[in-house]
Design an enzyme around this catalytic site. Structure first.
Site, PDB file in Angstrom:
ATOM      1  CB  SER A 108      11.858  26.669 -71.927  1.00 53.03           C
ATOM      2  OG  SER A 108      11.774  27.260 -70.638  1.00 53.03           O
ATOM      3  CG  LEU A 144       1.089  24.488 -76.877  1.00 56.71           C
ATOM      4  CD1 LEU A 144       0.689  25.121 -78.207  1.00 56.71           C
ATOM      5  CD2 LEU A 144       1.432  23.015 -77.099  1.00 56.71           C
ATOM      6  CG  LEU A 148      14.076   9.719 -84.682  1.00 62.43           C
ATOM      7  CD1 LEU A 148      12.580   9.725 -84.980  1.00 62.43           C
ATOM      8  CD2 LEU A 148      14.298   9.279 -83.233  1.00 62.43           C
ATOM      9  CG  HIS A 164      15.748  17.684 -64.071  1.00 62.46           C
ATOM     10  ND1 HIS A 164      14.527  17.974 -64.624  1.00 62.46           N
ATOM     11  CD2 HIS A 164      16.040  18.723 -63.231  1.00 62.46           C
ATOM     12  CE1 HIS A 164      14.093  19.137 -64.138  1.00 62.46           C
ATOM     13  NE2 HIS A 164      14.987  19.598 -63.290  1.00 62.46           N
ATOM     14  CG  ASP A 166       6.000  19.828 -67.337  1.00 58.23           C
ATOM     15  OD1 ASP A 166       7.003  20.133 -66.664  1.00 58.23           O
ATOM     16  OD2 ASP A 166       4.887  20.372 -67.194  1.00 58.23           O
ATOM     17  N   GLY A 167       7.215  17.319 -65.703  1.00 55.92           N
ATOM     18  CA  GLY A 167       6.801  16.606 -64.485  1.00 55.92           C
ATOM     19  C   GLY A 167       7.953  15.973 -63.722  1.00 55.92           C
ATOM     20  CG  ASN A 168      11.776  15.584 -65.529  1.00 59.60           C
ATOM     21  OD1 ASN A 168      11.014  14.711 -65.927  1.00 59.60           O
ATOM     22  ND2 ASN A 168      12.732  16.105 -66.277  1.00 59.60           N
ATOM     23  NE  ARG A 197       3.520  21.001 -70.123  1.00 57.63           N
ATOM     24  CZ  ARG A 197       3.981  22.245 -70.020  1.00 57.63           C
ATOM     25  NH1 ARG A 197       3.713  23.122 -70.955  1.00 57.63           N
ATOM     26  NH2 ARG A 197       4.705  22.603 -68.989  1.00 57.63           N
ATOM     27  NE  ARG A 200      12.272  25.094 -64.315  1.00 59.98           N
ATOM     28  CZ  ARG A 200      11.738  23.910 -64.497  1.00 59.98           C
ATOM     29  NH1 ARG A 200      12.342  22.831 -64.046  1.00 59.98           N
ATOM     30  NH2 ARG A 200      10.584  23.793 -65.120  1.00 59.98           N
ATOM     31  CD1 TRP A 240       8.252   9.997 -61.463  1.00 58.24           C
ATOM     32  CD2 TRP A 240      10.281  10.422 -60.616  1.00 58.24           C
ATOM     33  NE1 TRP A 240       8.915   8.801 -61.333  1.00 58.24           N
ATOM     34  CE2 TRP A 240      10.160   9.033 -60.821  1.00 58.24           C
ATOM     35  CE3 TRP A 240      11.474  10.923 -60.096  1.00 58.24           C
ATOM     36  CZ2 TRP A 240      11.178   8.133 -60.510  1.00 58.24           C
ATOM     37  CZ3 TRP A 240      12.500  10.027 -59.785  1.00 58.24           C
ATOM     38  CH2 TRP A 240      12.353   8.653 -59.990  1.00 58.24           C
ATOM     39  CD  GLU A 289      10.141  31.400 -71.890  1.00 55.36           C
ATOM     40  OE1 GLU A 289      10.150  30.239 -72.352  1.00 55.36           O
ATOM     41  OE2 GLU A 289      10.322  32.405 -72.606  1.00 55.36           O
TER      42      GLU A 289
HETATM   43  C1  IPE Z   1       8.427  23.472 -70.353  1.00 58.20           C
HETATM   44  O1  IPE Z   1       8.190  23.023 -69.069  1.00 58.20           O
HETATM   45  C2  IPE Z   1       9.896  23.438 -70.661  1.00 58.20           C
HETATM   46  C3  IPE Z   1      10.497  22.111 -70.794  1.00 58.20           C
HETATM   47  C4  IPE Z   1       9.861  20.968 -70.718  1.00 58.20           C
HETATM   48  C5  IPE Z   1      11.918  22.109 -71.074  1.00 58.20           C
HETATM   49  P1  IPE Z   1       8.083  24.030 -67.835  1.00 58.20           P
HETATM   50  O2  IPE Z   1       7.817  23.197 -66.640  1.00 58.20           O
HETATM   51  O3  IPE Z   1       9.269  24.922 -67.803  1.00 58.20           O
HETATM   52  O4  IPE Z   1       6.819  24.914 -68.234  1.00 58.20           O
HETATM   53  P2  IPE Z   1       5.806  25.736 -67.320  1.00 58.20           P
HETATM   54  O5  IPE Z   1       6.641  26.678 -66.496  1.00 58.20           O
HETATM   55  O6  IPE Z   1       5.074  24.765 -66.475  1.00 58.20           O
HETATM   56  O7  IPE Z   1       4.899  26.429 -68.286  1.00 58.20           O
HETATM   57  C1  IPE Z   2      10.459  19.218 -67.003  1.00 58.59           C
HETATM   58  O1  IPE Z   2      10.175  18.928 -65.677  1.00 58.59           O
HETATM   59  C2  IPE Z   2      11.935  19.353 -67.255  1.00 58.59           C
HETATM   60  C3  IPE Z   2      12.390  20.739 -67.505  1.00 58.59           C
HETATM   61  C4  IPE Z   2      11.625  21.791 -67.558  1.00 58.59           C
HETATM   62  C5  IPE Z   2      13.797  20.893 -67.719  1.00 58.59           C
HETATM   63  P1  IPE Z   2       9.962  20.064 -64.608  1.00 58.59           P
HETATM   64  O2  IPE Z   2      11.295  20.346 -63.974  1.00 58.59           O
HETATM   65  O3  IPE Z   2       9.297  21.235 -65.199  1.00 58.59           O
HETATM   66  O4  IPE Z   2       9.032  19.327 -63.568  1.00 58.59           O
HETATM   67  P2  IPE Z   2       7.754  19.944 -62.826  1.00 58.59           P
HETATM   68  O5  IPE Z   2       6.863  20.509 -63.871  1.00 58.59           O
HETATM   69  O6  IPE Z   2       8.274  20.997 -61.909  1.00 58.59           O
HETATM   70  O7  IPE Z   2       7.162  18.791 -62.113  1.00 58.59           O
HETATM   71 MG    MG Z   3       7.345  21.737 -65.430  1.00 61.36          MG
END
Ligand code: IPE
Ligand code: IPE
Ligand code: MG
Length: 256
Positions: A73, A205, A141, A45, A28-30, A198, A79, A33, A75
């Site tokens: 996910s 989660l 792995l 990404h 998470d955090g792409n 995470r 986006r 970044w 969910e």
């Molecule tokens: C969880 O991250 C899904 C993936 C890493 C693929 P999200 O960024 O979608 O989760 P929320 O919305 O912050 O809970």
């Molecule tokens: C996680 O990074 C990658 C996916 C959910 C596919 P995010 O795209 O959720 O990055 P943030 O959380 O918005 O920074």
């Molecule tokens: Mg995210």
């Protein structure tokens, strides 16, 4: 950035006999970044790929046997359409470009998620099937891509399978136990998760491996995913090894 720093891991403080068997990764955090650099979210990404590859190499170096990475996910369809489209394309493209490398590293590639969902492009389905078949004999792995994955749907789908078996007279309702439910999840032989990492500093989660992580240790480094690398993985293992895993029992040092 986690750009494939292939220097060996500093194993100080790591017990090689107690590394987690199965690590779950919520990458998470792409988006953050990329935003911090004035770039589109999709650039984040793309930058996350090197981090994932470095962590896979690091996992092998450390002797981790299973690694599950959350890449899309159930969910994430919420986006913007262009981000979703990019993620579909990117997940396919990554497999096309990396599957031979993974194969050479002894990685068994596996996929957990709702792949029957008509929103998943056929190209993705095909490449996932091919990667799975090509690497089925590898045993260094097991790398699980949790793609179009959500625990609630996974458990719901398992419930449906079990209900069908009961209705068909193949299974007694009384015979349904934890093992039966587990056997009906996406990857029946997937071991329990020992450690969930995470990145990005979020403490949740987000519907990831909820059944499998019932007794997992949780680690939330405040590092955005594209900056994560094998050294951060080693750091997570060090913290994991200091935890006292009780599984509902008591610590060995406790008085009765
Ligand atoms: C969880 O991250 C899904 C993936 C890493 C693929 P999200 O960024 O979608 O989760 P929320 O919305 O912050 O809970
Ligand atoms: C996680 O990074 C990658 C996916 C959910 C596919 P995010 O795209 O959720 O990055 P943030 O959380 O918005 O920074
Ligand atoms: Mg995210």
């Amino acid at each position: 950035m986690g750009d494939g720093d292939s220097s060996g891991i500093d194993r100080t403080g790591i017990d090689p006999d107690a590394v987690p068997h199965h690590v779950g990764l919520i990458l998470d955090g792409n988006g953050r970044w990329a935003n911090a650099r004035g770039l589109p979210r999709t650039a984040g990404h793309a930058a996350g790929e090197a981090a994932l590859f470095d962590v896979v190499e690091g996992a092998i170096e450390l002797g981790i046997r299973w690694l599950s990475a959350y890449t899309f996910s159930t969910e994430n369809w919420a986006r913007a359409a262009e981000e979703v489209e990019f993620l579909m394309w990117f997940n396919e493209d990554l497999l096309v470009r990396r599957r031979d490398e993974f194969d050479d590293m002894g990685v068994r590639m596996r996929f957990a998620g709702d792949l029957d969902d008509p929103r998943v492009p056929e190209r993705n389905r095909t490449i996932m099937r091919q990667a799975e078949e090509k690497t089925a004999g590898n045993d260094t792995l097991d790398l699980v891509f949790a793609f179009n994955y959500g625990s609630r749907w996974e458990i719901t789908a398992a419930t449906r399978h079990i209900a069908v078996a009961v209705a068909a007279g193949e299974l007694e309702a009384d015979a349904i136990d934890v093992a039966v439910v587990t056997a009906n999840l996406y990857i029946p032989g997937m071991p329990d998760v020992d450690l969930v990492i995470r990145s990005s500093g979020e403490h949740r989660l987000s519907n990831f491996l909820l059944w499998q992580s019932a007794y997992a240790e949780l680690w939330f480094p405040g590092i955005l995913w594209p900056d994560f690398d094998r050294h951060h993985l080693a750091d997570a293992i060090r913290h994991y090894q200091q935890r006292d895993r009780r599984f509902g029992g008591t610590a060995p040092t406790d008085e009765p």
